[in-house]
Design a protein around this motif. Structure first.
Motif, PDB file in Angstrom:
ATOM      1  N   ALA A 256       0.820  -1.207   0.000  1.00  3.33           N
ATOM      2  CA  ALA A 256       0.000   0.000   0.000  1.00  3.33           C
ATOM      3  C   ALA A 256       0.855   1.257   0.000  1.00  3.33           C
ATOM      4  N   ILE A 257       1.990   1.215   0.681  1.00  2.00           N
ATOM      5  CA  ILE A 257       2.897   2.370   0.691  1.00  2.00           C
ATOM      6  C   ILE A 257       3.471   2.602  -0.712  1.00  2.00           C
ATOM      7  N   ALA A 258       3.921   1.517  -1.357  1.00  2.00           N
ATOM      8  CA  ALA A 258       4.435   1.634  -2.722  1.00  2.00           C
ATOM      9  C   ALA A 258       3.334   2.105  -3.658  1.00  2.00           C
ATOM     10  N   ASP A 259       2.128   1.618  -3.448  1.00  2.00           N
ATOM     11  CA  ASP A 259       0.970   2.034  -4.239  1.00  2.00           C
ATOM     12  C   ASP A 259       0.729   3.530  -4.078  1.00  2.00           C
ATOM     13  N   ASP A 260       0.847   4.022  -2.849  1.00  2.00           N
ATOM     14  CA  ASP A 260       0.659   5.448  -2.587  1.00  2.00           C
ATOM     15  C   ASP A 260       1.690   6.300  -3.315  1.00  2.00           C
ATOM     16  N   ILE A 261       2.925   5.805  -3.381  1.00  2.00           N
ATOM     17  CA  ILE A 261       3.959   6.541  -4.116  1.00  2.00           C
ATOM     18  C   ILE A 261       3.527   6.735  -5.565  1.00  2.00           C
ATOM     19  N   GLY A 262       3.007   5.659  -6.167  1.00  2.00           N
ATOM     20  CA  GLY A 262       2.531   5.758  -7.547  1.00  2.00           C
ATOM     21  C   GLY A 262       1.369   6.721  -7.682  1.00  2.00           C
ATOM     22  N   ALA A 263       0.418   6.653  -6.747  1.00  2.00           N
ATOM     23  CA  ALA A 263      -0.740   7.542  -6.810  1.00  2.00           C
ATOM     24  C   ALA A 263      -0.337   9.001  -6.622  1.00  2.00           C
ATOM     25  N   ILE A 264       0.577   9.247  -5.699  1.00  2.00           N
ATOM     26  CA  ILE A 264       1.060  10.612  -5.455  1.00  2.00           C
ATOM     27  C   ILE A 264       1.760  11.155  -6.695  1.00  2.00           C
ATOM     28  N   ALA A 265       2.583  10.319  -7.340  1.00  2.00           N
ATOM     29  CA  ALA A 265       3.279  10.745  -8.560  1.00  2.00           C
ATOM     30  C   ALA A 265       2.276  11.088  -9.657  1.00  2.00           C
ATOM     31  N   MET A 266       1.222  10.297  -9.790  1.00  2.00           N
ATOM     32  CA  MET A 266       0.205  10.572 -10.814  1.00  2.00           C
ATOM     33  C   MET A 266      -0.523  11.879 -10.542  1.00  2.00           C
ATOM     34  N   ILE A 267      -0.873  12.117  -9.269  1.00  2.00           N
ATOM     35  CA  ILE A 267      -1.541  13.369  -8.923  1.00  2.00           C
ATOM     36  C   ILE A 267      -0.646  14.556  -9.277  1.00  2.00           C
TER      37      ILE A 267
END
Length: 414
Positions: A168-179
């Motif tokens: 989930a932390i790695a997933d958040d990194i991806g989501a933050i980068a997309m935002i």
């Protein structure tokens, strides 16, 4: 006597803060707020709910947003600040410190980002939504997923929680980068001002200045500058979290470093106020016969459901299997692939970040109706993922619990 009275006054507050720091609490409050939002939006108070959402607050010419944007741009920044602090802690002293141990859930997270996006693209191919909807189903809600795991998987190994948390932390990194990259229309000078603010934050951290009365106004100033720069202001919170010191000095406990102390202090506010308020003002979608008929034939909404439920399952499970197959990472000895598959389904709980990306991808106006349908897709996909994933985990937990009980009985008998 006064001393005893003050202790009695503080005790309920301490119990409340302790309750809000429990992982299951944040997920439960998030779910309650989302359900309440849907109920209110479809009740006689629905028009009042919409009016409150659209009410503008702030100062003309400086910063003025409606209530829904204050919830998503400002309040949710506290959630992202906690995420940034957690990321920093995990990178320096936690699970992400050792790349080999983190590689399997990180690759699983990559699969859980790529496959849902591809599913959404495939379903919306040839429509105007193909370039808008694909980022929506890529995010996993840490709080809600961990809450379901904690409730349904009590007898399963703790390594399963570590797997989900790292993923989930790695997933958040991806989501933050997309935002940051997809939803930013950058203005130069406010961005420069933010960079200066962030540099000052880092300088104060290195000088071991720990007064919160310096960091609070500095953080608010940085948030404002990044908002004015056209970058989603929650990114400021993540960067400030990553810029906070977590490695202890000589003679200092890890628990007393600024990063851990800030995470400990902010978690109750994030879980108890920021995320539930955001969910309440974002999840209120109209649900009636006409809406559901339109939802059932809307490619973008169905793409979100399929991406969250099917895409996450295939992407996370496939990514983990490939990592193990090519020896890029290894599965813990006490875990089964059934456990990983169940957690992969559970990763389809999008909620917080998925709702935020839906608002950014469909920013109202002519797209307001489509935003409502896409949000409905987020709620439906997340709910299905939670029910199915949680049910499988509960069944596995019962099996493992019975095996443990049988082993203990056998040991006692011998």
């Amino acid at each position: 006597m006064p001393k005893r009275i003050s202790q009695k006054v503080r005790k309920p507050q301490e119990e409340l803060l302790r309750f809000l720091r429990i992982e299951t609490t944040g997920g439960i409050l998030l779910l309650v707020a989302a359900v309440l939002a849907v109920i209110v939006a479809n009740s006689p108070w629905g028009e009042l709910y919409s009016d409150v959402q659209a009410t503008y607050l702030g100062i003309d010419g400086i910063l003025k947003m409606n209530v829904q944007h204050w919830a998503s741009d400002f309040l949710l920044a506290f959630f992202f600040l906690v995420v940034g602090l957690e990321l920093k802690r995990e990178l320096v002293v936690g699970q992400l410190r050792d790349p080999k141990k983190a590689m399997l859930p990180v690759i699983a997270a990559a699969g859980g980002i790529i496959v849902p996006a591809l599913v959404a693209v495939a379903i919306t191919w040839g429509t105007d939504d193909v370039g808008k909807v694909w980022p929506v189903p890529v995010a996993t809600d840490i709080a809600f997923a961990l809450a379901v795991l904690a409730v349904c998987a009590r007898s399963l190994p703790s390594s399963l929680r570590i797997f989900l948390l790292t993923l989930a932390i790695a997933d958040d990194i991806g989501a933050i980068a997309m935002i940051a990259f997809l939803y930013s229309n950058i203005e130069l000078w406010p961005l420069v001002a933010f960079v200066v603010t962030l540099a000052l934050w880092i300088f104060l951290q290195r000088r071991r200045i720990n007064s919160v009365w310096i960091y609070i106004p500095l953080g608010l100033l940085g948030w404002y500058f990044l908002h004015e720069a056209g970058v989603h202001a929650t990114i400021a919170a993540v960067l400030f979290g990553l810029a906070t010191r977590v490695k202890p000095d000589k003679g200092e406990d890890t628990e007393h470093t600024p990063c851990v102390k800030a995470e400990h202090a902010l978690q109750p506010f994030s879980a108890g106020i920021a995320v539930p308020v955001f969910a309440f003002f974002s999840a209120g979608v109209a649900v009636n016969a006409d809406t559901m008929q339109e939802f059932s034939s809307n490619n973008a909404a169905l793409a979100v459901v399929a991406g969250l439920f099917f895409g996450k399952f295939v992407g996370v499970t496939g990514g983990a299997w490939l990592a193990a197959k090519f020896k890029l990472g290894s599965l813990s000895d006490d875990l089964k692939w059934t456990d990983i598959s169940a957690v992969a389904i559970l990763c389809g709980c999008g909620f917080t970040v998925a709702l935020l990306i839906a608002e950014l991808a469909y920013p109202g106006g002519d797209l307001a109706q489509q935003q409502e349908l896409v949000k409905t897709g987020v709620l439906v996909g997340s709910t299905i993922s939670a029910i199915v994933g949680g049910s499988i985990l509960a069944l596995r937990s019962r099996v493992v619990g019975r095996q443990k009980q049988a082993n203990e009985t056998e040991e006692t008998a011998t």
